[in-house]
Write an enzyme that holds these catalytic residues in place. Structure first.
Site, PDB file in Angstrom:
ATOM      1  N   GLY A   1       6.843  -1.895   6.116  1.00 18.62           N
ATOM      2  CA  GLY A   1       8.217  -2.388   6.085  1.00 18.62           C
ATOM      3  C   GLY A   1       9.220  -1.515   6.804  1.00 18.62           C
ATOM      4  O   GLY A   1       8.954  -0.368   7.148  1.00 18.62           O
ATOM      5  N   GLU A   2      10.389  -2.098   7.029  1.00 14.32           N
ATOM      6  CA  GLU A   2      11.484  -1.412   7.708  1.00 14.32           C
ATOM      7  C   GLU A   2      12.563  -1.099   6.667  1.00 14.32           C
ATOM      8  O   GLU A   2      13.275  -1.989   6.210  1.00 14.32           O
ATOM      9  CB  GLU A   2      12.017  -2.317   8.833  1.00 14.32           C
ATOM     10  CG  GLU A   2      13.326  -1.888   9.442  1.00 14.32           C
ATOM     11  CD  GLU A   2      13.399  -0.415   9.841  1.00 14.32           C
ATOM     12  OE1 GLU A   2      12.494   0.097  10.519  1.00 14.32           O
ATOM     13  OE2 GLU A   2      14.395   0.231   9.443  1.00 14.32           O
TER      14      GLU A   2
ATOM     15  N   SER B   1      12.304   6.440   7.784  1.00 12.09           N
ATOM     16  CA  SER B   1      11.890   6.176   9.167  1.00 12.09           C
ATOM     17  C   SER B   1      12.297   4.764   9.554  1.00 12.09           C
ATOM     18  O   SER B   1      11.982   3.803   8.856  1.00 12.09           O
ATOM     19  CB  SER B   1      10.366   6.327   9.297  1.00 12.09           C
ATOM     20  OG  SER B   1       9.945   5.972  10.605  1.00 12.09           O
TER      21      SER B   1
ATOM     22  N   CYS C   1       1.513  -2.469  15.393  1.00 18.14           N
ATOM     23  CA  CYS C   1       1.547  -2.111  13.979  1.00 18.14           C
ATOM     24  C   CYS C   1       0.929  -3.224  13.128  1.00 18.14           C
ATOM     25  O   CYS C   1       1.316  -4.391  13.249  1.00 18.14           O
ATOM     26  CB  CYS C   1       2.998  -1.872  13.570  1.00 18.14           C
ATOM     27  SG  CYS C   1       3.239  -1.697  11.795  1.00 18.14           S
TER      28      CYS C   1
ATOM     29  N   GLU D   1       0.826  -1.203   0.000  1.00 18.83           N
ATOM     30  CA  GLU D   1       0.000   0.000   0.000  1.00 18.83           C
ATOM     31  C   GLU D   1       0.865   1.259   0.000  1.00 18.83           C
ATOM     32  O   GLU D   1       1.944   1.294   0.583  1.00 18.83           O
ATOM     33  CB  GLU D   1      -0.923  -0.020   1.226  1.00 18.83           C
ATOM     34  CG  GLU D   1      -1.852  -1.220   1.188  1.00 18.83           C
ATOM     35  CD  GLU D   1      -2.826  -1.298   2.338  1.00 18.83           C
ATOM     36  OE1 GLU D   1      -3.831  -2.008   2.198  1.00 18.83           O
ATOM     37  OE2 GLU D   1      -2.608  -0.657   3.392  1.00 18.83           O
TER      38      GLU D   1
ATOM     39  N   ASN E   1      -3.140   4.547  16.160  1.00 16.52           N
ATOM     40  CA  ASN E   1      -4.268   4.163  15.322  1.00 16.52           C
ATOM     41  C   ASN E   1      -4.647   2.721  15.631  1.00 16.52           C
ATOM     42  O   ASN E   1      -3.783   1.904  15.939  1.00 16.52           O
ATOM     43  CB  ASN E   1      -3.895   4.295  13.845  1.00 16.52           C
ATOM     44  CG  ASN E   1      -3.669   5.750  13.460  1.00 16.52           C
ATOM     45  OD1 ASN E   1      -4.438   6.624  13.834  1.00 16.52           O
ATOM     46  ND2 ASN E   1      -2.593   6.008  12.740  1.00 16.52           N
TER      47      ASN E   1
ATOM     48  N   SER F   1      11.971   5.664  15.348  1.00 15.08           N
ATOM     49  CA  SER F   1      10.764   5.370  16.131  1.00 15.08           C
ATOM     50  C   SER F   1      11.178   4.919  17.520  1.00 15.08           C
ATOM     51  O   SER F   1      11.771   3.862  17.685  1.00 15.08           O
ATOM     52  CB  SER F   1       9.956   4.268  15.429  1.00 15.08           C
ATOM     53  OG  SER F   1       9.562   4.706  14.159  1.00 15.08           O
ATOM     54  N   LEU F   2      10.876   5.726  18.498  1.00 14.26           N
ATOM     55  CA  LEU F   2      11.364   5.473  19.857  1.00 14.26           C
ATOM     56  C   LEU F   2      10.273   4.839  20.736  1.00 14.26           C
ATOM     57  O   LEU F   2      10.424   3.750  21.232  1.00 14.26           O
ATOM     58  CB  LEU F   2      11.841   6.799  20.452  1.00 14.26           C
ATOM     59  CG  LEU F   2      13.058   6.801  21.346  1.00 14.26           C
ATOM     60  CD1 LEU F   2      14.212   6.008  20.765  1.00 14.26           C
ATOM     61  CD2 LEU F   2      13.498   8.245  21.595  1.00 14.26           C
ATOM     62  N   HIS F   3       9.210   5.559  20.958  1.00  8.56           N
ATOM     63  CA  HIS F   3       8.008   5.076  21.673  1.00  8.56           C
ATOM     64  C   HIS F   3       8.197   4.744  23.149  1.00  8.56           C
ATOM     65  O   HIS F   3       7.218   4.580  23.870  1.00  8.56           O
ATOM     66  CB  HIS F   3       7.374   3.866  20.981  1.00  8.56           C
ATOM     67  CG  HIS F   3       7.209   4.013  19.504  1.00  8.56           C
ATOM     68  ND1 HIS F   3       6.687   5.152  18.922  1.00  8.56           N
ATOM     69  CD2 HIS F   3       7.495   3.178  18.477  1.00  8.56           C
ATOM     70  CE1 HIS F   3       6.667   4.997  17.610  1.00  8.56           C
ATOM     71  NE2 HIS F   3       7.149   3.813  17.314  1.00  8.56           N
TER      72      HIS F   3
ATOM     73  N   CYS G   1      -0.885   5.859  10.146  1.00  8.01           N
ATOM     74  CA  CYS G   1       0.377   5.226  10.527  1.00  8.01           C
ATOM     75  C   CYS G   1       0.102   3.873  11.148  1.00  8.01           C
ATOM     76  O   CYS G   1      -0.719   3.744  12.045  1.00  8.01           O
ATOM     77  CB  CYS G   1       1.084   6.027  11.615  1.00  8.01           C
ATOM     78  SG  CYS G   1       1.676   7.579  11.082  1.00  8.01           S
TER      79      CYS G   1
END
Ligand code: SAH
Ligand code: SF4
Length: 374
Positions: free
Chosen positions: A188-189, A220, A140, A113, A319, A243-245, A362
């Site tokens: 994906g990473e 990212s 995710c 996507e 989300n 991306s820490l979170h 996201c």
């Protein structure tokens, strides 16, 4: 299937199979085949400025180039092709019409996507770099679906062209204003697919072609340390988001399994090295989950962790995805979190909430049946 393609479809596929080549590679290929490399510029423009989908009737292309394209068509026909074809299977637009999501079908029948976000006078493409993702972040949707395969550079370039309204099947893609930004925040990473990602970004940022400025391209990562260091050592000119979170190892590992491999101390060392070598500020993403990482104390811990760094904090509301029970922090908690981070001297923004009605937010990208019906 191959036999059922029309001649123009075959030519389209042949052109798409060029999308993975950098300008230098295309030029070298033409030269090997006896075409003067000066014609590369013409072909490059036709592909990336005009979105050429067929060379039939293109009498403005020199005969040598058209002959070469015919030869290229023969050499790629029948084979499995590299990028082969990418098609928009479906495009859904959010109710406010500012966000569109395209579902792409790859030549081997996979789906990925691409999200296009429209702002006044400009657009941002959110591009996928892999089919699925192996990193398994619990909140995710892409992580929940597991890993399929890496996308090729050509498959990523095709997404960008489509987001721009160029390339295959004009009219079915999201149209509108010019493409200004590209963010690798789809499925994906990216740093687990380093070579192809960097090749795609070189193509997309080429000034004679698609021409998205390197500083308007954002990679990212969930925190793949070797990839961050490599980007720095190679002086890649793109923006970097990490991306820490969570700012504490046990909490982060519970959300992002990758933290067990590269814990915070190592990740932050890599980030400091990146800043040192590139003199660039890093964007740290923080998805706010109610009761998990949205308190003032969490904000203070984050500020302490990033102290002394050239950083920008980007807060994201969680989300909904099928496989994670958490909910987003409230607007009030998000504002309070931002205030604490800012008071500590770090710039901090809250990402606009959009596209969620079409599962284009996201972390909502997944091509399981569940989200396909969205
Ligand atoms: N793999 C890369 C890029 C794709 S994800 C990465 O993880 O950074 C893009 C961003 O969306 C990341 O910051 C990711 O943590 C965030 N994200 C993932 N799932 C989300 C969800 N359900 N709600 C909000 N943000 C999410
Ligand atoms: Fe992969 Fe990023 Fe999703 Fe984690 S958040 S599973 S790294 S796409």
């Amino acid at each position: 299937m191959e036999g059922m393609l029309s001649e123009s479809d075959r030519r389209l596929r042949a052109l798409q199979s060029l999308y993975g080549k950098t300008f230098g590679e295309l030029s070298a290929q033409l030269e090997r085949d006896g075409v003067r490399p000066v014609h590369t510029r013409t072909l490059w423009r036709a592909l990336y400025r005009e979105g050429m989908t067929d060379w039939e009737g293109r009498t403005d292309l020199v005969p040598a180039l058209r002959r070469w394209l015919e030869q290229w068509l023969e050499s790629v026909s029948g084979g499995s092709g590299e990028a082969g074809v990418m098609r928009w299977e479906a495009v859904v637009h959010s109710a406010d019409e500012r966000t569109s999501k395209g579902v792409f079908r790859t030549r081997d029948g996979r789906e990925v996507e691409t999200v296009v976000m429209a702002y006044p006078g400009r657009r941002t493409a959110c591009v996928s770099t892999q089919v699925g993702c192996a990193m398994g972040c619990v909140f995710c949707a892409t992580g929940q679906m597991g890993f399929g395969r890496n996308l090729s550079a050509g498959e990523m370039v095709a997404q960008v062209l489509a987001a721009q309204g160029l390339g295959a099947e004009a009219g079915t893609q999201p149209g509108g204003a010019g493409l200004r930004n590209v963010v690798l925040m789809g499925m994906g990473e990216p740093l687990q697919n380093y070579e192809e990602v960097m090749r795609a970004l070189e193509i997309v940022s080429d000034r004679g072609g698609v021409n998205v400025g390197p500083s308007r391209i954002c990679v990212s990562t969930v925190g793949v340390v070797p990839g961050i260091v490599r980007m720095a050592e190679e002086r890649r000119p793109y923006a970097l988001a990490v991306s820490l979170h969570a700012a504490e190892d046990a909490e982060r590992s519970a959300l992002l399994p990758v933290n067990q491999r590269w814990p915070l101390a190592e990740l932050l060392d890599a980030c400091r090295r990146y800043s040192e070598l590139t003199q660039k500020r890093i964007i740290f993403s923080w998805t706010l989950i109610e009761g998990r990482n949205d308190s003032a104390e969490h904000a203070q811990r984050l500020a302490r962790l990033l102290r002394g760094m050239q950083a920008h904090v980007n807060l994201i509301r969680l989300n909904a995805t099928g496989g994670f029970p958490g909910t987003s922090a409230s607007d009030r908690a998000a504002e309070a979190f931002r205030a604490v981070v800012q008071e500590a001297g770090l710039p901090c923004t809250i990402r606009q909430y959009r596209g969620v009605d079409v599962a284009a937010g996201c972390g909502q990208l997944s091509t399981s049946r569940r989200s396909r019906s969205a």
